[in-house]
Design a protein around this motif. Structure first.
Motif, PDB file in Angstrom:
ATOM      1  N   LYS A  31       1.255  -1.220  -3.914  1.00  0.00           N
ATOM      2  CA  LYS A  31       1.862  -1.892  -2.771  1.00  0.00           C
ATOM      3  C   LYS A  31       1.840  -3.408  -2.836  1.00  0.00           C
ATOM      4  O   LYS A  31       2.204  -4.081  -1.873  1.00  0.00           O
ATOM      5  CB  LYS A  31       1.256  -1.339  -1.488  1.00  0.00           C
ATOM      6  CG  LYS A  31       1.625   0.147  -1.378  1.00  0.00           C
ATOM      7  CD  LYS A  31       1.312   0.785  -0.079  1.00  0.00           C
ATOM      8  CE  LYS A  31       1.785   2.250  -0.133  1.00  0.00           C
ATOM      9  NZ  LYS A  31       1.192   3.079   0.888  1.00  0.00           N
TER      10      LYS A  31
ATOM     11  N   ALA C  45       2.816  -4.475   0.857  1.00  0.00           N
ATOM     12  CA  ALA C  45       1.846  -4.354   1.955  1.00  0.00           C
ATOM     13  C   ALA C  45       1.003  -5.626   2.033  1.00  0.00           C
ATOM     14  O   ALA C  45      -0.229  -5.572   1.985  1.00  0.00           O
ATOM     15  CB  ALA C  45       0.973  -3.123   1.745  1.00  0.00           C
ATOM     16  N   THR C  54       2.797  -2.605   7.255  1.00  0.00           N
ATOM     17  CA  THR C  54       2.996  -1.165   7.017  1.00  0.00           C
ATOM     18  C   THR C  54       4.447  -0.866   6.632  1.00  0.00           C
ATOM     19  O   THR C  54       4.724   0.182   6.043  1.00  0.00           O
ATOM     20  CB  THR C  54       2.647  -0.341   8.275  1.00  0.00           C
ATOM     21  OG1 THR C  54       3.518  -0.768   9.340  1.00  0.00           O
ATOM     22  CG2 THR C  54       1.201  -0.542   8.677  1.00  0.00           C
ATOM     23  N   ALA C  96       6.006   0.225   3.354  1.00  0.00           N
ATOM     24  CA  ALA C  96       5.423  -0.457   2.193  1.00  0.00           C
ATOM     25  C   ALA C  96       5.411   0.513   1.011  1.00  0.00           C
ATOM     26  O   ALA C  96       5.056   1.687   1.173  1.00  0.00           O
ATOM     27  CB  ALA C  96       4.019  -0.940   2.506  1.00  0.00           C
TER      28      ALA C  96
END
Lengths: 148, 74, 148, 74
Positions: A31, C45, C54, C96
């Motif tokens: 991420k 993220a 998020t 994300a």
């Protein structure tokens, strides 16, 4: 991170869209990635005096190619701020319209992924001991010559 | 004389070149191969000794010399 | 060839790996293509004082964005020797790790696909009237600011 | 006075700005909006008249003026 030893880059036959989708999917858990750059080489049905190319049969000095691919990967990680980098190249026959090379770079911001991808593609073309045999419908072939 | 393994790639793999050869160094090996297989000279190629591209070196028993014409991957 | 009128670039929600695979697959019948370049934007993220992002909720001035995307496409075809070019951007929520932007350029030789892809991505970021709302787990949000 | 449609995007869409306004030209519309909704001035934004970004123009009935803060697509 660069892998700490040469990993296999070779795939027998074409690199399928499903394989590419799976590679992309695997990165959804990372991420911090904001940008992916993918280069795909596709076999062209160029028309030569012998007819149209139906496919390319690839061969390689495999152990040497893996060591050089590893070096290219290490250099790319040193030069660019990458999260991930993957190289896949076909061996054996890939038909016209199918994919024979897949370079995949990922980073937080696009500059690194974009520039690393081109850097890696150029080095692959120049440095990996791989040869293509261009195949024709009449079972003849000629050895591929890359544009310099 | 060292006993050398020879491997050929790309268009050079079509020339039915020997897989072993006796030579002391890379330059003399090259001359010997080009003498026996004159078609080799139609190609621009590099030579790798145990996977390292070199232009000159002494050879040892069991070294592997690869003849590498211009690459055409991708 | 460039399309002769604006086509939709928007996808509600994330751009899936399966959709990307399907786009790649469709090009296997175009046998003059030798190189594809794909840029994928993935939602990061990032951790801000409010917590980790998020997802991003995208909105756009859609009609204006489609007209500008069409102009970018026309300019890319004029500037580079492209076989195909596609732009897709998400609207609504993209989590994300999911993909929100997909630019896909194809050409006979790699120079054109590679350079056109970056050209198009830069123009998309600068010119398309699209906004992202960065969402946090506590239901708060902040409007995304792109790096200049 | 022309009757103008106003649409706002991005952070400006949070400011509950009116959807219609009367004005003769873009500059006076901008002043009028910034006077009524002073929070607008916290943002750098362009104005598009019927989808074209302009800095000054006369306005006609039914023109749509969009307030476009910095884009953040991609």
């Amino acid at each position: 991170m660069a892998p700490n030893k040469p990993k296999n880059i070779f795939i027998n036959g074409p690199i399928t869209p499903a394989f590419i989708a799976e590679s992309i999917q695997k990165h959804s858990s990372k991420k911090s990635i904001g940008a992916h750059q993918l280069f795909l080489g596709q076999v062209r049905a160029d028309v030569l005096p012998q007819g149209a190319i139906t496919g390319i049969e690839y061969s390689a000095y495999e152990t040497m190619a893996l060591n050089i691919a590893y070096q290219i990967s290490e250099d790319a990680f040193a030069k660019f701020n990458l999260t991930c980098m993957h190289i896949y190249h076909s061996l054996q026959t890939v038909e016209a319209g199918q994919i024979c090379l897949f370079v995949f770079t990922s980073s937080s911001h696009r500059f690194d992924a974009v520039n690393a991808c081109s850097y890696v593609v150029e080095r692959i073309k120049a440095e990996l001991p791989i040869w293509g045999k261009e195949l024709f419908a009449d079972n003849t072939y000629i050895w591929k010559k890359n544009l310099i | 004389m060292a006993l050398i393994n020879i491997i050929c790639f790309g268009p050079l793999s079509d020339l039915m070149i020997t897989t072993t050869c006796e030579a002391n160094d890379l330059s003399s090996l090259k001359l010997q191969l080009e003498d026996t297989y004159p078609d080799i000279k139609k190609y621009t190629y590099n030579m790798a000794v145990n996977q390292r591209i070199l232009t000159a070196c002494l050879l040892n028993d069991n070294d592997t010399v690869a003849l590498l014409p211009a690459y055409s991957g991708g």
